[in-house]
Scaffold this motif. Structure first.
Motif, short mmCIF file in Angstrom:
data_model
loop_
_atom_site.label_atom_id
_atom_site.label_comp_id
_atom_site.label_asym_id
_atom_site.label_seq_id
_atom_site.Cartn_x
_atom_site.Cartn_y
_atom_site.Cartn_z
N TYR A 91 0.84 -1.21 0.00
CA TYR A 91 0.00 0.00 0.00
C TYR A 91 0.87 1.25 0.00
O TYR A 91 0.63 2.20 -0.76
CB TYR A 91 -0.94 -0.02 1.21
CG TYR A 91 -1.77 1.22 1.35
CD1 TYR A 91 -2.83 1.47 0.49
CD2 TYR A 91 -1.50 2.15 2.36
CE1 TYR A 91 -3.59 2.62 0.61
CE2 TYR A 91 -2.26 3.30 2.48
CZ TYR A 91 -3.30 3.53 1.61
OH TYR A 91 -4.05 4.66 1.73
N LYS A 92 1.92 1.27 0.83
CA LYS A 92 2.82 2.43 0.87
C LYS A 92 3.54 2.61 -0.45
O LYS A 92 3.72 3.74 -0.92
CB LYS A 92 3.84 2.25 2.00
CG LYS A 92 3.27 2.52 3.36
CD LYS A 92 4.35 2.34 4.41
CE LYS A 92 3.79 2.50 5.81
NZ LYS A 92 4.79 2.27 6.85
N GLN A 93 3.96 1.51 -1.07
CA GLN A 93 4.66 1.60 -2.35
C GLN A 93 3.75 2.15 -3.44
O GLN A 93 4.17 2.95 -4.28
CB GLN A 93 5.21 0.22 -2.75
CG GLN A 93 6.27 -0.30 -1.82
CD GLN A 93 7.45 0.66 -1.68
OE1 GLN A 93 7.93 1.23 -2.63
NE2 GLN A 93 7.87 0.83 -0.42
N ILE A 94 2.49 1.72 -3.42
CA ILE A 94 1.53 2.23 -4.42
C ILE A 94 1.28 3.71 -4.20
O ILE A 94 1.22 4.49 -5.16
CB ILE A 94 0.21 1.41 -4.35
CG1 ILE A 94 0.46 -0.01 -4.85
CG2 ILE A 94 -0.89 2.09 -5.14
CD1 ILE A 94 -0.70 -0.95 -4.63
N ARG A 95 1.16 4.12 -2.95
CA ARG A 95 0.92 5.54 -2.64
C ARG A 95 2.11 6.41 -3.05
O ARG A 95 1.93 7.56 -3.47
CB ARG A 95 0.63 5.72 -1.15
CG ARG A 95 -0.75 5.21 -0.84
CD ARG A 95 -1.35 5.78 0.35
NE ARG A 95 -1.22 7.23 0.38
CZ ARG A 95 -1.69 7.96 1.36
NH1 ARG A 95 -2.30 7.39 2.36
NH2 ARG A 95 -1.54 9.25 1.36
N LYS A 96 3.33 5.87 -2.96
CA LYS A 96 4.52 6.62 -3.35
C LYS A 96 4.54 6.90 -4.85
O LYS A 96 5.03 7.92 -5.30
CB LYS A 96 5.79 5.87 -2.96
CG LYS A 96 6.16 5.97 -1.53
CD LYS A 96 7.47 5.24 -1.28
CE LYS A 96 7.82 5.25 0.18
NZ LYS A 96 9.06 4.49 0.44
N THR A 97 4.02 5.93 -5.64
CA THR A 97 4.05 6.07 -7.10
C THR A 97 2.93 6.97 -7.61
O THR A 97 2.97 7.36 -8.76
CB THR A 97 3.95 4.71 -7.78
OG1 THR A 97 2.71 4.08 -7.41
CG2 THR A 97 5.12 3.82 -7.40
N MET A 98 1.99 7.29 -6.78
CA MET A 98 0.86 8.12 -7.24
C MET A 98 1.16 9.58 -7.16
O MET A 98 1.73 10.23 -6.55
CB MET A 98 -0.39 7.80 -6.45
CG MET A 98 -0.87 6.40 -6.72
SD MET A 98 -2.34 6.11 -5.75
CE MET A 98 -3.32 5.30 -6.96
#
Length: 147
Positions: free
Chosen positions: A140-147
């Motif tokens: 979840y954190k990795q996805i939020r970083k890419t957004m």
């Protein structure tokens, strides 16, 4: 979180005590525990209720009672123990319905109780951020970083 622990303790203790009683009935009277005829086992690999009674007593009964006590002690791994015995109950009910070739209201009730226990166990694991929930947080954190 206190309500989660309290409800999980109550459910594990309820299931455990009932399974110990049911397992003992099957062990002591394998030909017809509680009035259940052995004809109900015609679709199963068992000729009587002895082996299912032992499994019910040991795994579902004692497992849930141990899980209830572990919840009181709250060691680091209690979410795992609770989850294991929650899923054991769900699997037990599914296998029982298949072997007996029937579904009654008690199967539905205990299936739901097992799922509720499993969800509560996952809440504990999420709160502690333990495996596998820590992976979910990481992704979840990795996805939020890419957004």
């Amino acid at each position: 979180m206190k309500k989660v622990y309290r409800l999980l303790f109550i459910l594990h203790a309820f299931v455990g005590l009932g399974a110990v009683g049911g397992g003992m009935m099957a062990i002591l009277n394998p030909q017809g525990p509680g009035g259940m005829p052995t004809d109900a086992l015609k679709n199963s690999p068992f000729s009587n209720y002895l082996i299912p009674g032992i499994i019910l007593f040991a795994v579902i009964g004692l497992g849930n009672i141990i899980s209830a006590f572990i919840i009181l002690l709250k060691p680091r791994f209690h979410g795992y123990v609770s989850s294991i015995f929650s899923w054991a109950l769900v699997i037990w009910i599914i296998v029982q319905c298949i072997m007996l070739n029937t579904v009654i209201y008690l199967h539905v009730i205990f299936f739901i109780i097992g799922l509720v226990e499993a969800v509560l166990s996952m809440i504990i694991l999420f709160k502690q951020r333990m495996f596998p929930t820590n992976l979910i947080f990481y992704v979840y954190k990795q996805i939020r970083k890419t957004m």
